[in-house]
Design an enzyme around this catalytic site. Structure first.
Site, PDB file in Angstrom:
ATOM      1  N   ASN A  87      10.788 -10.375 -93.950  1.00 50.02           N
ATOM      2  CA  ASN A  87      12.466 -10.494 -93.760  1.00 50.02           C
ATOM      3  C   ASN A  87      12.911 -10.354 -94.963  1.00 50.02           C
ATOM      4  O   ASN A  87      13.652  -9.578 -95.507  1.00 50.02           O
ATOM      5  CB  ASN A  87      12.481 -12.206 -93.201  1.00 50.02           C
ATOM      6  CG  ASN A  87      14.134 -12.175 -92.717  1.00 50.02           C
ATOM      7  OD1 ASN A  87      14.993 -11.121 -92.947  1.00 50.02           O
ATOM      8  ND2 ASN A  87      14.602 -13.303 -92.737  1.00 50.02           N
ATOM      9  N   HIS A 111       2.917 -14.690 -91.683  1.00 51.03           N
ATOM     10  CA  HIS A 111       3.933 -14.919 -91.792  1.00 51.03           C
ATOM     11  C   HIS A 111       4.417 -14.988 -93.574  1.00 51.03           C
ATOM     12  O   HIS A 111       3.240 -14.906 -94.353  1.00 51.03           O
ATOM     13  CB  HIS A 111       4.610 -16.371 -91.373  1.00 51.03           C
ATOM     14  CG  HIS A 111       4.865 -16.568 -89.622  1.00 51.03           C
ATOM     15  ND1 HIS A 111       6.051 -16.664 -89.341  1.00 51.03           N
ATOM     16  CD2 HIS A 111       4.116 -16.311 -88.956  1.00 51.03           C
ATOM     17  CE1 HIS A 111       6.079 -16.679 -88.079  1.00 51.03           C
ATOM     18  NE2 HIS A 111       4.585 -16.367 -87.888  1.00 51.03           N
ATOM     19  N   ASP A 158      11.503 -15.506 -83.130  1.00 51.95           N
ATOM     20  CA  ASP A 158      10.820 -15.952 -84.250  1.00 51.95           C
ATOM     21  C   ASP A 158      10.833 -17.387 -84.545  1.00 51.95           C
ATOM     22  O   ASP A 158      12.203 -17.839 -84.841  1.00 51.95           O
ATOM     23  CB  ASP A 158      11.239 -15.226 -85.535  1.00 51.95           C
ATOM     24  CG  ASP A 158      10.388 -15.279 -86.754  1.00 51.95           C
ATOM     25  OD1 ASP A 158       9.030 -15.780 -86.781  1.00 51.95           O
ATOM     26  OD2 ASP A 158      10.878 -15.160 -87.933  1.00 51.95           O
ATOM     27  N   HIS A 159       9.990 -18.180 -84.406  1.00 50.34           N
ATOM     28  CA  HIS A 159       9.990 -19.715 -84.976  1.00 50.34           C
ATOM     29  C   HIS A 159      10.795 -20.368 -83.853  1.00 50.34           C
ATOM     30  O   HIS A 159      11.761 -20.997 -84.219  1.00 50.34           O
ATOM     31  CB  HIS A 159      10.504 -19.890 -86.373  1.00 50.34           C
ATOM     32  CG  HIS A 159       9.423 -19.658 -87.275  1.00 50.34           C
ATOM     33  ND1 HIS A 159       8.247 -20.339 -87.631  1.00 50.34           N
ATOM     34  CD2 HIS A 159       9.537 -18.598 -88.112  1.00 50.34           C
ATOM     35  CE1 HIS A 159       7.654 -19.685 -88.853  1.00 50.34           C
ATOM     36  NE2 HIS A 159       8.298 -18.758 -88.935  1.00 50.34           N
ATOM     37  N   HIS A 165       7.162 -18.364 -96.933  1.00 48.35           N
ATOM     38  CA  HIS A 165       8.400 -17.762 -96.574  1.00 48.35           C
ATOM     39  C   HIS A 165       9.251 -17.764 -97.948  1.00 48.35           C
ATOM     40  O   HIS A 165       9.291 -18.647 -98.527  1.00 48.35           O
ATOM     41  CB  HIS A 165       9.394 -18.621 -95.492  1.00 48.35           C
ATOM     42  CG  HIS A 165       8.573 -18.425 -94.095  1.00 48.35           C
ATOM     43  ND1 HIS A 165       8.391 -19.448 -93.330  1.00 48.35           N
ATOM     44  CD2 HIS A 165       8.069 -17.496 -93.195  1.00 48.35           C
ATOM     45  CE1 HIS A 165       8.078 -19.228 -92.173  1.00 48.35           C
ATOM     46  NE2 HIS A 165       7.778 -17.907 -91.988  1.00 48.35           N
ATOM     47  N   GLY A 166       9.850 -16.664 -97.893  1.00 44.32           N
ATOM     48  CA  GLY A 166      10.607 -16.239 -98.916  1.00 44.32           C
ATOM     49  C   GLY A 166       9.833 -15.920-100.234  1.00 44.32           C
ATOM     50  O   GLY A 166       8.794 -15.112-100.209  1.00 44.32           O
TER      51      GLY A 166
HETATM   52  P1  13P Z   1       9.501 -13.675 -95.443  1.00 47.53           P
HETATM   53  O1  13P Z   1      10.981 -13.833 -95.515  1.00 47.53           O
HETATM   54  O2  13P Z   1       8.907 -14.360 -96.551  1.00 47.53           O
HETATM   55  O3  13P Z   1       9.066 -12.005 -95.582  1.00 47.53           O
HETATM   56  O4  13P Z   1       8.897 -14.127 -94.060  1.00 47.53           O
HETATM   57  C1  13P Z   1       9.420 -13.713 -92.905  1.00 47.53           C
HETATM   58  C2  13P Z   1       8.803 -14.247 -91.762  1.00 47.53           C
HETATM   59  O5  13P Z   1       7.594 -15.167 -91.950  1.00 47.53           O
HETATM   60  C3  13P Z   1       9.437 -14.648 -90.534  1.00 47.53           C
HETATM   61  O6  13P Z   1       8.694 -15.198 -89.553  1.00 47.53           O
END
Ligand code: 13P
Length: 289
Positions: A233, A209, A86-87, A180-181
């Protein structure tokens, strides 16, 4: 012996069937086991996403591959599972992941000048194809912070999506006002007009994402407009942390052997499984393997 598969087929199938494959980020053995078990129990294809920060935390690329692969076999997991970087922040990082045995990588060149993003993505595609691995690229940027990678959230352009798609990538992440988050209270929501245009322009399955905490109606609409992979995540981290907090505040640490890490993490693993099942259902991928 069971092996990881490229994420291409499962995501192409999802695009055709109008659902989204879940990409769950893993943080440790407990996370991995919980995700694999729920995916197997529900017969749903799944992507184990691993950020560079999580790889560092667990020990390195080889540790992650060995641990996840061993679980795949020891737990008799027969549904398709992709192990995805990821990333990936550099070409080198993607190559290291592929050499170690990852079956899918994301080259995130969003922090680079666009020509450098194109150059890096191209190099990663060539390398990955030789190993039958899938590649995700990123256009624009995704807002918020993830493992120290900070994005200001820049909406992607159709031209950039077209250029990245032409390199032979398998799926594309694009900034559509996703973060994210945790989403702030005053968040405007996903930009569906942009998503629709980028999906048509790239003609590739699109990746969402920041999949934690997006209202259900928006998730549904996004899938209808071409989102075929959703990354989560934070949401699993939150449910895990909440039940551990409960364990501690209820004084369970002081019960007989309550300090045993296997006892402490057990409710956390159950919470991950429950939330993951809920999300698989929401994304329409429950039972799709
Ligand atoms: P979140 O932590 O907001 O669910 O995002 C996860 C993500 O995009 C991982 O690449």
């Amino acid at each position: 012996m069971n092996k990881f598969v490229s994420a291409k087929n499962m995501i192409d199938k999802a695009k055709a069937g109008k659902y989204a494959v879940a990409h769950f980020n893993i943080n440790n053995l407990e996370w991995t086991r919980s995700i694999l078990e729920v995916a197997q129990e529900t017969k749903s294809s799944v992507i184990l996403g691993v950020s560079e920060g999580a790889i560092k935390y667990m020990g390195g690329f080889n540790t992650v591959v060995s641990m996840t692969l061993a679980l795949l076999n020891d737990l008799n997991i027969t549904i398709p599972v992709a192990l995805h970087l990821d990333h990936g922040q550099s070409v080198d990082s993607c190559k290291k992941a592929l050499d170690a045995g990852f079956s899918s990588v994301m080259f995130d060149g969003s922090h680079l000048d666009f020509n450098e993003n194109i150059k890096g993505t191209k190099e990663v595609v060539t390398y990955a194809k030789k190993k039958n691995a899938s590649v995700e690229a990123e256009a624009g940027t995704i807002g918020g912070e993830e493992d120290g990678v900070i994005g200001s959230g820049e909406i992607a352009s159709e031209e950039d999506c077209k250029s990245l798609a032409a390199l032979g990538i398998d799926f594309l992440a694009a900034g559509i006002n996703n973060i994210h988050g945790k989403y702030p209270k005053n968040w405007d929501g996903l930009n569906f007009d942009v998503l629709k245009n980028l999906s048509v322009a790239s003609n590739k399955p699109m990746v969402l994402h920041g999949g934690s905490g997006i209202p259900k109606d928006q998730v549904k609409k996004a899938i209808n407009l071409g989102i075929s992979k959703i990354n989560v995540n934070t949401e699993l981290q939150e449910v895990f942390a909440a039940v551990i907090e409960k364990y501690v505040t209820e004084g369970k640490l002081n019960e007989y052997k309550g300090f045993d890490p296997r006892k402490i993490f057990k409710p956390g693993m159950e919470a991950i499984k429950l939330k993951a099942k809920e999300l698989l259902t929401e994304f329409g991928s429950l039972g799709k393997s």
